[in-house]
Design a protein around this motif. Structure first.
Motif, PDB file in Angstrom:
ATOM      1  N   ALA A  87      -2.094  -4.472  -8.280  1.00 49.84           N
ATOM      2  CA  ALA A  87      -2.274  -3.334  -7.379  1.00 49.84           C
ATOM      3  C   ALA A  87      -1.994  -3.740  -5.938  1.00 49.84           C
ATOM      4  O   ALA A  87      -1.387  -2.984  -5.172  1.00 49.84           O
ATOM      5  N   ARG A  88      -2.416  -4.942  -5.570  1.00 45.93           N
ATOM      6  CA  ARG A  88      -2.177  -5.420  -4.205  1.00 45.93           C
ATOM      7  C   ARG A  88      -0.680  -5.580  -3.943  1.00 45.93           C
ATOM      8  O   ARG A  88      -0.183  -5.236  -2.869  1.00 45.93           O
ATOM      9  N   ALA A  89       0.044  -6.098  -4.928  1.00 47.49           N
ATOM     10  CA  ALA A  89       1.500  -6.248  -4.779  1.00 47.49           C
ATOM     11  C   ALA A  89       2.168  -4.889  -4.613  1.00 47.49           C
ATOM     12  O   ALA A  89       3.080  -4.731  -3.796  1.00 47.49           O
ATOM     13  N   ARG A  90       1.694  -3.898  -5.354  1.00 40.74           N
ATOM     14  CA  ARG A  90       2.280  -2.555  -5.246  1.00 40.74           C
ATOM     15  C   ARG A  90       1.905  -1.892  -3.922  1.00 40.74           C
ATOM     16  O   ARG A  90       2.698  -1.143  -3.359  1.00 40.74           O
ATOM     17  N   PHE A  91       0.706  -2.166  -3.443  1.00 42.92           N
ATOM     18  CA  PHE A  91       0.304  -1.650  -2.134  1.00 42.92           C
ATOM     19  C   PHE A  91       1.194  -2.245  -1.057  1.00 42.92           C
ATOM     20  O   PHE A  91       1.675  -1.534  -0.157  1.00 42.92           O
ATOM     21  N   ASN A  92       1.452  -3.537  -1.164  1.00 46.62           N
ATOM     22  CA  ASN A  92       2.332  -4.201  -0.203  1.00 46.62           C
ATOM     23  C   ASN A  92       3.744  -3.611  -0.256  1.00 46.62           C
ATOM     24  O   ASN A  92       4.381  -3.408   0.784  1.00 46.62           O
ATOM     25  N   GLN A  93       4.215  -3.304  -1.466  1.00 43.81           N
ATOM     26  CA  GLN A  93       5.528  -2.684  -1.598  1.00 43.81           C
ATOM     27  C   GLN A  93       5.548  -1.315  -0.933  1.00 43.81           C
ATOM     28  O   GLN A  93       6.528  -0.933  -0.294  1.00 43.81           O
ATOM     29  N   GLY A  94       4.446  -0.586  -1.077  1.00 41.61           N
ATOM     30  CA  GLY A  94       4.341   0.718  -0.427  1.00 41.61           C
ATOM     31  C   GLY A  94       4.394   0.604   1.084  1.00 41.61           C
ATOM     32  O   GLY A  94       5.052   1.409   1.762  1.00 41.61           O
ATOM     33  N   ILE A  95       3.732  -0.407   1.623  1.00 42.91           N
ATOM     34  CA  ILE A  95       3.763  -0.654   3.069  1.00 42.91           C
ATOM     35  C   ILE A  95       5.196  -0.918   3.515  1.00 42.91           C
ATOM     36  O   ILE A  95       5.675  -0.343   4.494  1.00 42.91           O
ATOM     37  N   GLN A  96       5.886  -1.793   2.788  1.00 40.99           N
ATOM     38  CA  GLN A  96       7.258  -2.161   3.166  1.00 40.99           C
ATOM     39  C   GLN A  96       8.210  -0.970   3.071  1.00 40.99           C
ATOM     40  O   GLN A  96       9.098  -0.806   3.919  1.00 40.99           O
ATOM     41  N   THR A  97       8.019  -0.137   2.058  1.00 41.16           N
ATOM     42  CA  THR A  97       8.899   1.025   1.889  1.00 41.16           C
ATOM     43  C   THR A  97       8.728   2.015   3.037  1.00 41.16           C
ATOM     44  O   THR A  97       9.714   2.491   3.617  1.00 41.16           O
ATOM     45  N   MET A  98       7.469   2.324   3.370  1.00 44.62           N
ATOM     46  CA  MET A  98       7.211   3.251   4.465  1.00 44.62           C
ATOM     47  C   MET A  98       7.708   2.683   5.791  1.00 44.62           C
ATOM     48  O   MET A  98       8.276   3.394   6.623  1.00 44.62           O
ATOM     49  N   GLN A  99       7.505   1.391   5.981  1.00 43.61           N
ATOM     50  CA  GLN A  99       7.974   0.732   7.196  1.00 43.61           C
ATOM     51  C   GLN A  99       9.497   0.794   7.285  1.00 43.61           C
ATOM     52  O   GLN A  99      10.070   0.995   8.358  1.00 43.61           O
ATOM     53  N   GLY A 100      10.145   0.656   6.127  1.00 37.08           N
ATOM     54  CA  GLY A 100      11.602   0.715   6.091  1.00 37.08           C
ATOM     55  C   GLY A 100      12.155   2.071   6.502  1.00 37.08           C
ATOM     56  O   GLY A 100      13.219   2.156   7.130  1.00 37.08           O
TER      57      GLY A 100
END
Length: 200
Positions: free
Chosen positions: A122-135
């Motif tokens: 879940a933490r890895a997916r949360f981090n991916q969500g952060i990176q996607t929104m930041q992108g």
């Protein structure tokens, strides 16, 4: 057989919808399997027909929240110039409506502080969500000619998340609204969006 599969998928989505609403408001600790299934109108035992474990549920909920948030934001900012779209993105993200409805808004202001304690997947997916929104923000900033758009996007994202988290913590409604308005205004000024949209 196809109808059974469709029914199962609908049921799974209902569980995810309920879990996402809970998690956005009270965090992962507020998700108890028995209470969640009761809220979804299902039996406790039926949970394991859809998820291997509570950790599996949490990971899937994190995915769902970010997908929903991204789709909702992009559907509302599809028209206009790059400056107008980024300005509207800031307005929507830091709106009073979003402050009052965390169950329907971006999960980052609600969950960033506990993300480090999420299950590993879940933490890895949360981090991916952060990176996607930041992108998404970085792409707009690059199109607008900003230097080092990725670093700037990281700063913008952090400010928006922090501003919303603080506004939700305030007990005075007027102060909370003013805090969000000030953040919207200062962000647009810092990014030159007030000039861009004025001349658009």
């Amino acid at each position: 057989m196809p109808e059974t599969a469709t029914h199962k998928e609908r049921t799974r989505q209902r569980i995810l919808d309920e879990a996402a609403a809970i998690m956005r408001v009270v965090g992962t600790e507020g998700i108890g399997v028995a209470a969640l299934m009761k809220r979804a109108g299902l039996t406790h035992g039926g949970f394991y027909a859809h998820f291997k474990s509570r950790d599996d549920l949490v990971a899937n909920v994190v995915d769902r929240m970010f997908i929903e948030t991204r789709a909702s934001l992009q559907s509302q900012i599809s028209d206009g110039s790059e400056a107008e779209k980024l300005s509207l993105f800031i307005d929507i993200y830091l709106s009073d409506e979003a402050r009052k409805a965390p169950e329907h808004s971006c999960p980052m202001p609600s969950l960033a502080s506990e993300a480090c304690r999420l299950p590993e997947v879940a933490r890895a997916r949360f981090n991916q969500g952060i990176q996607t929104m930041q992108g998404i923000v970085a792409t707009s900033l690059q199109a607008l000619g900003h230097k080092d758009p990725q670093a700037l996007a990281s700063s913008v994202q952090a400010e928006m998340i922090g501003a919303m988290a603080l506004a939700r913590a305030m007990t005075d409604e007027a102060q909370a609204r003013q805090a969000l308005q000030a953040s919207r205004s200062q962000l647009k000024r810092r990014l030159g969006l007030d000039r861009e949209t004025a001349h658009g």
